[in-house]
Write a protein that holds these residues in place. Structure first.
Motif, PDB file in Angstrom:
ATOM      1  N   GLY A 163       4.467   1.044   7.259  1.00  0.00           N
ATOM      2  CA  GLY A 163       3.335   1.563   6.758  1.00  0.00           C
ATOM      3  C   GLY A 163       3.236   2.575   5.673  1.00  0.00           C
ATOM      4  O   GLY A 163       4.131   3.516   5.814  1.00  0.00           O
ATOM      5  N   LEU A 164       2.578   2.469   4.801  1.00  0.00           N
ATOM      6  CA  LEU A 164       2.389   3.547   3.735  1.00  0.00           C
ATOM      7  C   LEU A 164       1.585   4.519   3.966  1.00  0.00           C
ATOM      8  O   LEU A 164       0.413   4.384   4.383  1.00  0.00           O
ATOM      9  N   VAL A 165       1.933   5.832   3.993  1.00  0.00           N
ATOM     10  CA  VAL A 165       1.091   6.971   4.235  1.00  0.00           C
ATOM     11  C   VAL A 165       1.083   7.921   3.340  1.00  0.00           C
ATOM     12  O   VAL A 165       2.179   8.220   2.449  1.00  0.00           O
ATOM     13  N   GLY A 166      -0.035   8.414   2.795  1.00  0.00           N
ATOM     14  CA  GLY A 166      -0.225   9.080   1.415  1.00  0.00           C
ATOM     15  C   GLY A 166      -1.637   9.553   1.080  1.00  0.00           C
ATOM     16  O   GLY A 166      -2.596   8.786   1.716  1.00  0.00           O
ATOM     17  N   PHE A 167      -1.771  10.239   0.165  1.00  0.00           N
ATOM     18  CA  PHE A 167      -3.317  10.827  -0.391  1.00  0.00           C
ATOM     19  C   PHE A 167      -3.759   9.731  -1.123  1.00  0.00           C
ATOM     20  O   PHE A 167      -2.861   8.822  -1.633  1.00  0.00           O
ATOM     21  N   PRO A 168      -4.943   9.654  -1.234  1.00  0.00           N
ATOM     22  CA  PRO A 168      -5.800   8.806  -2.248  1.00  0.00           C
ATOM     23  C   PRO A 168      -5.143   8.955  -3.618  1.00  0.00           C
ATOM     24  O   PRO A 168      -4.641  10.223  -3.939  1.00  0.00           O
ATOM     25  N   ASN A 169      -4.963   7.624  -4.127  1.00  0.00           N
ATOM     26  CA  ASN A 169      -4.477   7.992  -5.828  1.00  0.00           C
ATOM     27  C   ASN A 169      -2.654   8.348  -5.834  1.00  0.00           C
ATOM     28  O   ASN A 169      -2.318   8.613  -6.856  1.00  0.00           O
ATOM     29  N   ALA A 170      -2.212   7.948  -4.602  1.00  0.00           N
ATOM     30  CA  ALA A 170      -0.872   8.356  -4.853  1.00  0.00           C
ATOM     31  C   ALA A 170      -0.179   7.223  -5.225  1.00  0.00           C
ATOM     32  O   ALA A 170       1.308   7.259  -5.493  1.00  0.00           O
ATOM     33  N   GLY A 171      -0.649   6.033  -5.356  1.00  0.00           N
ATOM     34  CA  GLY A 171       0.092   4.853  -6.056  1.00  0.00           C
ATOM     35  C   GLY A 171       0.564   4.011  -4.849  1.00  0.00           C
ATOM     36  O   GLY A 171       1.167   3.058  -5.033  1.00  0.00           O
ATOM     37  N   ARG A 207      15.342 -12.675   3.416  1.00  0.00           N
ATOM     38  CA  ARG A 207      15.027 -11.551   4.375  1.00  0.00           C
ATOM     39  C   ARG A 207      13.601 -11.161   3.904  1.00  0.00           C
ATOM     40  O   ARG A 207      13.133 -11.285   2.595  1.00  0.00           O
ATOM     41  N   SER A 208      12.824 -10.653   5.015  1.00  0.00           N
ATOM     42  CA  SER A 208      11.355 -10.311   4.632  1.00  0.00           C
ATOM     43  C   SER A 208      10.995  -9.345   5.580  1.00  0.00           C
ATOM     44  O   SER A 208      11.546  -9.417   6.633  1.00  0.00           O
ATOM     45  N   PHE A 209       9.943  -8.398   5.369  1.00  0.00           N
ATOM     46  CA  PHE A 209       9.152  -7.563   6.219  1.00  0.00           C
ATOM     47  C   PHE A 209       7.713  -7.376   5.703  1.00  0.00           C
ATOM     48  O   PHE A 209       7.532  -7.828   4.591  1.00  0.00           O
ATOM     49  N   VAL A 210       7.031  -6.843   6.554  1.00  0.00           N
ATOM     50  CA  VAL A 210       5.604  -6.736   6.284  1.00  0.00           C
ATOM     51  C   VAL A 210       5.303  -5.286   5.912  1.00  0.00           C
ATOM     52  O   VAL A 210       5.818  -4.386   6.976  1.00  0.00           O
ATOM     53  N   ILE A 211       4.597  -5.055   5.037  1.00  0.00           N
ATOM     54  CA  ILE A 211       4.320  -3.608   4.691  1.00  0.00           C
ATOM     55  C   ILE A 211       2.579  -3.542   4.680  1.00  0.00           C
ATOM     56  O   ILE A 211       1.973  -4.475   4.295  1.00  0.00           O
ATOM     57  N   ALA A 212       2.197  -2.433   5.342  1.00  0.00           N
ATOM     58  CA  ALA A 212       0.628  -2.164   5.312  1.00  0.00           C
ATOM     59  C   ALA A 212       0.409  -0.763   4.529  1.00  0.00           C
ATOM     60  O   ALA A 212       0.897   0.256   4.433  1.00  0.00           O
ATOM     61  N   ASP A 213      -0.770  -1.179   3.711  1.00  0.00           N
ATOM     62  CA  ASP A 213      -1.170   0.010   2.822  1.00  0.00           C
ATOM     63  C   ASP A 213      -2.523   0.365   3.548  1.00  0.00           C
ATOM     64  O   ASP A 213      -3.394  -0.135   3.858  1.00  0.00           O
ATOM     65  N   ILE A 214      -2.238   1.638   4.135  1.00  0.00           N
ATOM     66  CA  ILE A 214      -3.270   2.366   4.822  1.00  0.00           C
ATOM     67  C   ILE A 214      -4.009   3.057   3.912  1.00  0.00           C
ATOM     68  O   ILE A 214      -3.614   3.948   3.022  1.00  0.00           O
ATOM     69  N   ARG A 233      -5.270   5.169  13.239  1.00  0.00           N
ATOM     70  CA  ARG A 233      -4.642   4.559  14.404  1.00  0.00           C
ATOM     71  C   ARG A 233      -3.959   3.211  13.754  1.00  0.00           C
ATOM     72  O   ARG A 233      -3.067   2.797  14.475  1.00  0.00           O
ATOM     73  N   HIS A 234      -4.060   2.869  12.569  1.00  0.00           N
ATOM     74  CA  HIS A 234      -3.327   1.606  12.109  1.00  0.00           C
ATOM     75  C   HIS A 234      -1.698   1.959  11.788  1.00  0.00           C
ATOM     76  O   HIS A 234      -0.944   1.201  11.765  1.00  0.00           O
ATOM     77  N   ILE A 235      -1.633   3.394  11.730  1.00  0.00           N
ATOM     78  CA  ILE A 235      -0.156   3.836  11.599  1.00  0.00           C
ATOM     79  C   ILE A 235       0.561   3.863  12.879  1.00  0.00           C
ATOM     80  O   ILE A 235       1.746   3.736  12.694  1.00  0.00           O
ATOM     81  N   GLU A 236       0.058   3.910  13.907  1.00  0.00           N
ATOM     82  CA  GLU A 236       0.567   3.599  15.265  1.00  0.00           C
ATOM     83  C   GLU A 236       1.514   2.536  15.513  1.00  0.00           C
ATOM     84  O   GLU A 236       2.627   2.681  16.166  1.00  0.00           O
ATOM     85  N   ARG A 237       1.280   1.471  14.868  1.00  0.00           N
ATOM     86  CA  ARG A 237       2.046   0.232  15.375  1.00  0.00           C
ATOM     87  C   ARG A 237       3.171  -0.075  14.205  1.00  0.00           C
ATOM     88  O   ARG A 237       3.690  -0.988  14.315  1.00  0.00           O
TER      89      ARG A 237
END
Length: 328
Positions: A163-171, A207-214, A233-237
């Protein structure tokens, strides 16, 4: 497809069919005994996990769902047909709560998993069940039980490896687009991302994995400010948290604000493995930071625009997930 991660629905499961109070009547048996059958069960309302779905949009605008009733029992002890269960396909990561009490009904996390969220009523017993030595001709049968009526809240918490965690406009959205086939909306203003986006990151050797942009977090998001609790709440999983902080900011200060927002929302989120990606490193000559950030987790400088260190970042995340798998 529009994203929807919440639905509130009134549900009415099917009533059970009534038992029959029928008596056996044939040509040479004018006064046969009771032979009434049982009523059929009312239909359940069931959530079923579907790995091909990633939104609750199909349920978002359904305010009332009613399931079919069971049929009444018949003669010759024949049982009435049960109501056909009503199946509602939902994405993996769906959680159902009772609206009034917020009591957890259950969650759906696997393909094909089923969760009954409103139970159909039992069918009534036919009069054959009430025959006894003192009552040879019971002229009554049991009515069916009513189906459950309930108002439920259905929420989706995205399941992703990272899960990607950051401020707006962090990229974050730019990083997601550069590392996967996802194409999120990207622009130079806050809250470009108004809904979570999922992307599959491919690595060599299949190889692969799933990444979520929150969507971006702001200070006091845990109090509902900005896009707030709806997306926290999307960060929880997510198995691994990738903090994304821009290189042209106070990296340590922004990281600590993000950390505090997660702590205030749910302290156990900080137990998840964390990595810091310092984005927009191309703003500094040679991708070198003016000074080393004083943070308590591993970090890597990246540039989604030029591709700098993206392969290294993906490998670091992969290794973190392998470590998690070994510990589980």
């Amino acid at each position: 497809m529009r994203f929807a991660d919440y639905a509130k629905i009134y549900l009415k499961a099917g009533n059970g069919g009534s038992g029959s109070a029928h008596f056996r009547r044939e040509k040479y048996i004018p006064k046969g005994g009771p032979d009434g059958g049982d009523g059929g069960r009312g239909a359940h309302i069931i959530l079923r996990g579907n790995a091909n779905m990633n939104t609750l949009l199909d349920l978002r605008y359904k305010k009332y769902i009613k399931a079919p009733h069971g049929m009444p029992g018949g003669k010759q002890q024949s049982t009435g047909k049960s109501g056909e269960d009503l199946i509602l396909p939902v994405p993996l990561g769906t959680i159902a709560y009772e609206f009034e009490t917020r009591k957890l009904i259950g969650e759906v996390t696997e393909e094909g998993q089923e969760l009954i969220i409103a139970k159909g009523g039992k069918g009534g017993l036919g009069n054959t069940h009430f025959k006894s030595s003192t009552n040879q001709t019971p002229r009554y049968a049991q009515p069916g039980e009513p189906g459950e009526e309930i108002v439920v809240e259905i929420e989706l918490k995205l399941i992703a490896d990272v899960g990607l965690v950051g401020f707006p406009n962090a990229g974050k959205s730019t990083l997601l687009a550069a590392t996967s086939a996802a194409r999120p909306k990207i622009a130079d203003y806050p809250f470009t991302t108004l809904e979570p986006n999922l992307g599959v990151v491919q690595l060599p050797d299949y190889r692969s994995f799933v990444i979520a942009d929150i969507p971006g977090i702001i200070e006091e998001a845990h109090q509902g400010k900005g896009l707030g609790l709806r997306f926290l709440r999307h960060i929880e999983r997510n198995r691994v948290l990738l903090f994304v902080v821009a290189a042209n900011t106070d990296i340590k200060a922004e990281y600590e604000i993000l950390l505090e927002e997660l702590r205030q929302y749910r302290a156990d989120l900080l137990e998840k493995p964390r990595l810091l990606a310092i984005s927009k490193a191309d703003l500094h000559p040679g991708y070198e930071l003016p000074e080393e950030p004083q943070v308590d987790i591993p970090y890597v400088t990246i540039s989604a625009a030029s591709g700098h260190n993206l392969d290294a970042l993906k490998e670091m995340l992969w290794m973190m997930m392998q470590t998690i798998s070994e510990d589980e």
